[in-house]
Write a protein that holds these residues in place. Sequence first.
Motif, PDB file in Angstrom:
ATOM      1  N   UNK A 298      -7.655 -15.447   6.336  1.00 39.81           N
ATOM      2  CA  UNK A 298      -6.287 -14.934   6.199  1.00 39.81           C
ATOM      3  C   UNK A 298      -6.029 -14.475   4.769  1.00 39.81           C
ATOM      4  N   UNK A 299      -6.448 -15.265   3.802  1.00 39.88           N
ATOM      5  CA  UNK A 299      -6.247 -14.893   2.397  1.00 39.88           C
ATOM      6  C   UNK A 299      -6.979 -13.594   2.082  1.00 39.88           C
ATOM      7  N   UNK A 300      -8.189 -13.461   2.588  1.00 37.37           N
ATOM      8  CA  UNK A 300      -9.020 -12.289   2.278  1.00 37.37           C
ATOM      9  C   UNK A 300      -8.529 -11.025   2.969  1.00 37.37           C
ATOM     10  N   UNK A 301      -8.176 -11.141   4.258  1.00 39.33           N
ATOM     11  CA  UNK A 301      -7.895  -9.937   5.052  1.00 39.33           C
ATOM     12  C   UNK A 301      -6.410  -9.588   5.144  1.00 39.33           C
ATOM     13  N   UNK A 302      -5.513 -10.553   4.874  1.00 39.14           N
ATOM     14  CA  UNK A 302      -4.083 -10.304   5.048  1.00 39.14           C
ATOM     15  C   UNK A 302      -3.305 -10.543   3.762  1.00 39.14           C
ATOM     16  N   UNK A 303      -3.319 -11.783   3.276  1.00 39.21           N
ATOM     17  CA  UNK A 303      -2.422 -12.167   2.179  1.00 39.21           C
ATOM     18  C   UNK A 303      -2.707 -11.402   0.899  1.00 39.21           C
ATOM     19  N   UNK A 304      -3.964 -11.192   0.576  1.00 42.65           N
ATOM     20  CA  UNK A 304      -4.307 -10.513  -0.674  1.00 42.65           C
ATOM     21  C   UNK A 304      -3.807  -9.076  -0.714  1.00 42.65           C
ATOM     22  N   UNK A 305      -3.525  -8.495   0.462  1.00 39.84           N
ATOM     23  CA  UNK A 305      -3.087  -7.101   0.540  1.00 39.84           C
ATOM     24  C   UNK A 305      -1.566  -6.954   0.629  1.00 39.84           C
ATOM     25  N   UNK A 306      -0.850  -8.058   0.710  1.00 38.86           N
ATOM     26  CA  UNK A 306       0.595  -7.997   0.853  1.00 38.86           C
ATOM     27  C   UNK A 306       1.274  -7.843  -0.502  1.00 38.86           C
ATOM     28  N   UNK A 307       2.421  -7.130  -0.542  1.00 40.37           N
ATOM     29  CA  UNK A 307       3.222  -7.106  -1.778  1.00 40.37           C
ATOM     30  C   UNK A 307       3.910  -8.436  -1.970  1.00 40.37           C
ATOM     31  N   UNK A 308       4.337  -8.689  -3.190  1.00 38.67           N
ATOM     32  CA  UNK A 308       5.088  -9.910  -3.486  1.00 38.67           C
ATOM     33  C   UNK A 308       6.522  -9.693  -3.043  1.00 38.67           C
ATOM     34  N   UNK A 309       6.948 -10.381  -1.972  1.00 39.49           N
ATOM     35  CA  UNK A 309       8.290 -10.161  -1.429  1.00 39.49           C
ATOM     36  C   UNK A 309       9.310 -11.168  -1.932  1.00 39.49           C
ATOM     37  N   UNK A 310       8.913 -12.131  -2.764  1.00 40.52           N
ATOM     38  CA  UNK A 310       9.891 -13.092  -3.280  1.00 40.52           C
ATOM     39  C   UNK A 310      10.969 -12.344  -4.057  1.00 40.52           C
ATOM     40  N   UNK A 311      10.555 -11.616  -5.078  1.00 41.66           N
ATOM     41  CA  UNK A 311      11.426 -10.666  -5.772  1.00 41.66           C
ATOM     42  C   UNK A 311      10.542  -9.480  -6.091  1.00 41.66           C
ATOM     43  N   UNK A 312      10.640  -8.433  -5.314  1.00 38.67           N
ATOM     44  CA  UNK A 312       9.764  -7.293  -5.487  1.00 38.67           C
ATOM     45  C   UNK A 312      10.395  -6.306  -6.448  1.00 38.67           C
ATOM     46  N   UNK A 313       9.803  -6.153  -7.623  1.00 41.90           N
ATOM     47  CA  UNK A 313      10.310  -5.229  -8.627  1.00 41.90           C
ATOM     48  C   UNK A 313       9.606  -3.893  -8.449  1.00 41.90           C
ATOM     49  N   UNK A 314      10.372  -2.828  -8.282  1.00 43.22           N
ATOM     50  CA  UNK A 314       9.800  -1.509  -8.081  1.00 43.22           C
ATOM     51  C   UNK A 314       9.416  -0.890  -9.412  1.00 43.22           C
ATOM     52  N   UNK A 315       8.299  -0.190  -9.422  1.00 36.61           N
ATOM     53  CA  UNK A 315       7.833   0.472 -10.638  1.00 36.61           C
ATOM     54  C   UNK A 315       8.147   1.952 -10.630  1.00 36.61           C
ATOM     55  N   UNK A 316       8.584   2.483  -9.477  1.00 34.19           N
ATOM     56  CA  UNK A 316       8.901   3.908  -9.376  1.00 34.19           C
ATOM     57  C   UNK A 316      10.260   4.075  -8.725  1.00 34.19           C
ATOM     58  N   UNK A 317      11.345   3.775  -9.469  1.00 40.00           N
ATOM     59  CA  UNK A 317      12.669   3.807  -8.871  1.00 40.00           C
ATOM     60  C   UNK A 317      13.082   5.186  -8.377  1.00 40.00           C
ATOM     61  N   UNK A 318      12.494   6.255  -8.924  1.00 36.30           N
ATOM     62  CA  UNK A 318      12.891   7.600  -8.510  1.00 36.30           C
ATOM     63  C   UNK A 318      12.522   7.843  -7.056  1.00 36.30           C
TER      64      UNK A 318
END
Length: 418
Positions: A389-409
């Motif tokens: 699960x860590x290898x195939x799923x979790x490692x590919x997920x964004x951090x949803x706790x507080x997701x800070x966007x780097x491209x607000x435009x």
Amino acid sequence: MRNYTITTLGAATELLDLPFDRPLEEWNDPRIVQVPRGISRHVVRFVRAHNQIFAIKEATERYVLREHHLLRELADASVPVVDAFGTVIDRSDQQDHHLDGLLITRHLPYSLPYRSLFTERSLPDLRSRLLDALAQLFVRLHLSGFFWGDCSLSNTLFRRDAGSLAAYLVDAETGEMHPQLSRGQRSHDISIATENIAGELMDLQAGGYLSMDDDPVETAMALQPRYDKLWAELTDDEVYPSGESYRIEERVRRLNSLGFDVSEIGIRTEDAGRKLRFETHIVEPGHHQRRVYALTGLRVQENQARQILSDLARFRAKWIEGVEHDIPEDLAARRWLDEKFYGVLGMIPDRLRRKLPDAELFHEIAEHRWLMSEQLGRDVGRQAAVDDYVKTVLSKLPDTAVRILTDPITEEMPVIRE
């Protein structure tokens, strides 16, 4: 000289030196961050302070104070809403010109706006789960006497909840609180929501996030029957033959399975004592959540709580089978918490652990283990399931706790001003 009056629930020292003497649109503070969000009628900014994210919305003082009061009242009624942290009023700029008020709410951790649900890792049958979550939110709002008046997907945040979604009210500025809503008020509220949701789904379809084979209007209209079914289950009276009083217990269990407690039951005899009428006067959400908290101290969402209670019941049953005598439920819960819940989570690397809430991680790993075992025809075991699960799923997920966007435009939704 800065002029303003700030009222908050809790310490707010890091917020005190924000540029309250300037219109919110002109703020250029380094604490401002971009997070995924929906369309807003007003200017909204997000600020990181006290290791938390706060949403700040600018509106007339009357609306700011009114919405803050409504959000607090809904929270007190156990309705899922964002946390109203404070208000800023009596603002003026350096030329002593009056400025609108500010509403401060805490950003809901692990929450996503509806567009992110359609553009990121999707749940199976997403539209159906979205409507189910909205129907539950509407029922809870209406039971509390709240008329929303302008429900839309943009006014709602969603959290993943053990394979389902939980919906939270974000914007209460158009709402009204009443002692009780009439059938006409409830119907009108759902009609407004249906129209708004259809329009938002059309926008998603135009953007390529919804298949052209899907009918946005038909999808939106499915909200009404879902709402009606849940409302009837929670509020309709039922008449039982006097010899079938066990069906009252069945009804209570059905209500509990939906996540509601029955706080009052009225029973009266009819037809010379041959029938009983069962009345659910007041229901309160969070039945399984409170049960899990009492047993484990974990604060989780309702579907997560159901899954935890089921897993705990299986754990206890196997323990009883092994020792051949009864085990108190609270003792089994303490052992389950140490050996299973935190045992599984402890296998996850710390840098990935915060990507999902603990209860959601536990659920997803259990589902992943079951799918792997089904495919291989044998139980793969806990360690293998976690590693895969860590290898195939979790490692590919964004951090949803507080997701800070780097491209607000490109990623931040536009602001619509009234």
